[in-house]
Design an enzyme around this catalytic site. Structure first.
Site, PDB file in Angstrom:
ATOM      1  N   GLU A 225      42.809  38.552  40.479  1.00 26.06           N
ATOM      2  CA  GLU A 225      41.583  39.335  39.571  1.00 26.06           C
ATOM      3  C   GLU A 225      42.452  40.666  39.670  1.00 26.06           C
ATOM      4  O   GLU A 225      43.608  40.865  40.329  1.00 26.06           O
ATOM      5  CB  GLU A 225      40.453  39.816  40.703  1.00 26.06           C
ATOM      6  N   HIS A 263      33.629  44.195  43.059  1.00 23.87           N
ATOM      7  CA  HIS A 263      33.672  44.534  44.444  1.00 23.87           C
ATOM      8  C   HIS A 263      34.861  45.440  44.673  1.00 23.87           C
ATOM      9  O   HIS A 263      35.516  45.771  43.802  1.00 23.87           O
ATOM     10  CB  HIS A 263      33.676  42.911  45.021  1.00 23.87           C
TER      11      HIS A 263
END
Length: 306
Positions: A225, A263
């Protein structure tokens, strides 16, 4: 063969009697995990009955019916009686550090921390303590680890894949599930969701090294990511130490710079941590990088079939 978790692993669940602990303990039992106890100081000495319906990916020795799991007051007591070597942690964030350090002090070799929202300072402390003691921590804020057809420690669905030659490591929980489903006909040796927090126990490099040594893993699938430099570090490791084919996908191609996406670990600072920079590093290391999850899955098929 598998990495970290196998059919002989004896698992305890810290926080088993809470709502999430109960739900996922039942699911783990249904997938064949040898759960030998729960830990809750307030309910020590009690037992919990679970109605188990084997999932489609469960090994043949799992039968429908009721299974009784004892509850212990401490991890030390549970380990002394059951010889448990794995713990799955389902406790609230403020209690996570204490729970992990208790498991490490008791000699548990693998601690899987599912809890989200753990203070970073706490993660730094318990991960450092675990490493000093030789305990492997997966997470926090992770879906856990599964060796299909053998054992499942965490919240990963066991009925969407089977055993096979692909080793999967991912920062994203949902993409872990998607890739397991898309490649369910090929199957996986072990799937690990390492978690998306800025500070985690098991890293890409740890997992790549383990898959490189595992004879059952013929190909490694890595899901990254945006944010941080974990993928770039993994690329350097792949170039120098990994001989097996590696297929990768990096989520977050369209993410705006300077934004936290999903996140705390997925934050891009300037040109550092972008999907494009990670993609270039992985390709330079010899990895095959898909532009979408489905394209990555297609590349996996092509490489294995060739």
């Amino acid at each position: 063969m598998a990495i970290l978790l196998n059919a002989n692993s004896k698992v305890i669940v810290q926080g088993m009697t809470g709502s999430q602990g109960m739900q996922h303990t039942r699911r783990m039992l249904a997938s064949g995990t040898r759960i030998v106890g729960g830990v809750n100081p307030r309910k020590a000495g009690k037992t919990v009955d679970f109605e188990v319906r084997p999932c489609s990916g469960a090994p043949s020795h799992v039968y429908p019916g009721s299974m009784t799991v004892p509850v212990y007051g401490t991890v030390g007591e549970a380990r002394a009686i059951t010889e448990a070597d794995v713990s799955v942690v389902f406790v609230p964030p403020p209690a996570t550090k204490r729970a992990v350090m208790e498991a490490v002090a008791a000699g548990i070799r693998l601690v899987v921390v599912i809890t989200d929202g753990v203070p970073v300072a706490d993660s730094v402390e318990f991960i450092a303590y675990a490493r000093a003691c030789g305990t492997t921590v997966i997470g926090p804020n992770c879906p856990g680890i599964i060796t299909p057809g053998s054992s499942n420690a965490g919240i990963i669905p066991a009925d969407i894949t089977r055993a096979g030659p692909v080793g999967l490591v991912s920062r994203s929980g949902t993409l872990t599930y998607q890739m397991m489903d898309e490649l369910s006909d090929l199957g996986f040796s072990t799937c690990i969701g390492i978690g998306g927090d800025p500070v985690i126990g098991t890293t890409f490099i740890n997992t790549l090294a383990a898959f490189e040594e595992d004879p059952a893993t013929k190909l490694i699938l890595m899901i990254g990511e945006i944010g941080g430099d974990a993928e770039e570090q993994a690329a350097s490791f792949i170039k120098e130490h990994v001989t097996k084919p590696v297929v990768a996908y990096v989520a977050g191609v369209t993410a705006p710079e300077g934004k936290t996406m999903g996140h705390a670990g997925a934050i891009v600072s300037g040109k550092t941590g972008t999907a494009e920079s990670k993609k270039r590093a992985l390709e330079a290391a010899g990895a095959h990088v898909g532009h979408t999850p489905s394209e990555a899955a297609r590349v996996v098929r092509e490489l294995l079939h060739s």
